[in-house]
Write a protein that holds these residues in place. Sequence first.
Motif, mmCIF file in Angstrom:
data_model
loop_
_atom_site.group_PDB
_atom_site.id
_atom_site.type_symbol
_atom_site.label_atom_id
_atom_site.label_comp_id
_atom_site.label_asym_id
_atom_site.label_seq_id
_atom_site.Cartn_x
_atom_site.Cartn_y
_atom_site.Cartn_z
ATOM 1 N N ASP A 166 0.829 -1.213 0.000
ATOM 2 C CA ASP A 166 0.000 0.000 0.000
ATOM 3 C C ASP A 166 0.860 1.257 0.000
ATOM 4 N N ALA A 167 1.840 1.344 0.873
ATOM 5 C CA ALA A 167 2.696 2.533 0.984
ATOM 6 C C ALA A 167 4.088 2.265 0.421
ATOM 7 N N HIS A 168 4.192 1.392 -0.532
ATOM 8 C CA HIS A 168 5.459 0.978 -1.147
ATOM 9 C C HIS A 168 5.630 1.722 -2.463
ATOM 10 N N TYR A 169 6.663 2.592 -2.560
ATOM 11 C CA TYR A 169 6.878 3.406 -3.764
ATOM 12 C C TYR A 169 8.336 3.355 -4.201
ATOM 13 N N ASP A 173 6.794 2.321 -12.022
ATOM 14 C CA ASP A 173 6.520 3.687 -12.476
ATOM 15 C C ASP A 173 5.049 3.938 -12.820
ATOM 16 N N THR A 174 4.200 2.906 -12.716
ATOM 17 C CA THR A 174 2.761 3.111 -12.911
ATOM 18 C C THR A 174 2.001 3.112 -11.588
ATOM 19 N N LYS A 175 2.723 2.953 -10.480
ATOM 20 C CA LYS A 175 2.084 2.956 -9.153
ATOM 21 C C LYS A 175 1.972 4.396 -8.660
ATOM 22 N N PHE A 176 0.866 4.715 -8.024
ATOM 23 C CA PHE A 176 0.699 6.067 -7.484
ATOM 24 C C PHE A 176 -0.050 6.028 -6.173
ATOM 25 N N LYS A 177 0.058 7.109 -5.423
ATOM 26 C CA LYS A 177 -0.599 7.217 -4.118
ATOM 27 C C LYS A 177 -2.028 7.688 -4.333
#
Length: 139
Positions: A36-39, A58-62
């Motif tokens: 969940d909070a992994h970036y 690079d397609t993951k966002f908050k």
Amino acid sequence: MALPKSEDEWRAVLNKEQFRILREKGTERPFTGEYDAHYPGQGVYSCAGCGAALYTADTKFKSGCGWPAFFDAIPGAVSRHEDKSMFMTRIEITCTRCGGHLGHVFKGEGFPTPTDERIFFIARHCVNSISLKFSEGQK
């Protein structure tokens, strides 16, 4: 085409919670998942069931929704299906290779992502962390 495994074969390779989510279309509690909070700067999120690459870092966002959110999948890696459970119509997403349940797609939320600009709405892939495994540094 999904991998031809029986439910007993899936039970032998998945833990109880992975089986509940990937094979029985469950959902993990919000804000509890590992990713969940992994970036990370780069890497690949793969299916926890079969190992198929699904999303790039690079397609993951908050999104603040409590589950990992991605604005796009690796082409052909994720399949979409109409889901009329929960007294509504949603778009379920599954791993194309093994058919494992990943989560759902939600549209039109207005997040400032590349897909929001390109197609005028966001298609947020809301994915259960337990459906994923992350490999750092891969592209």
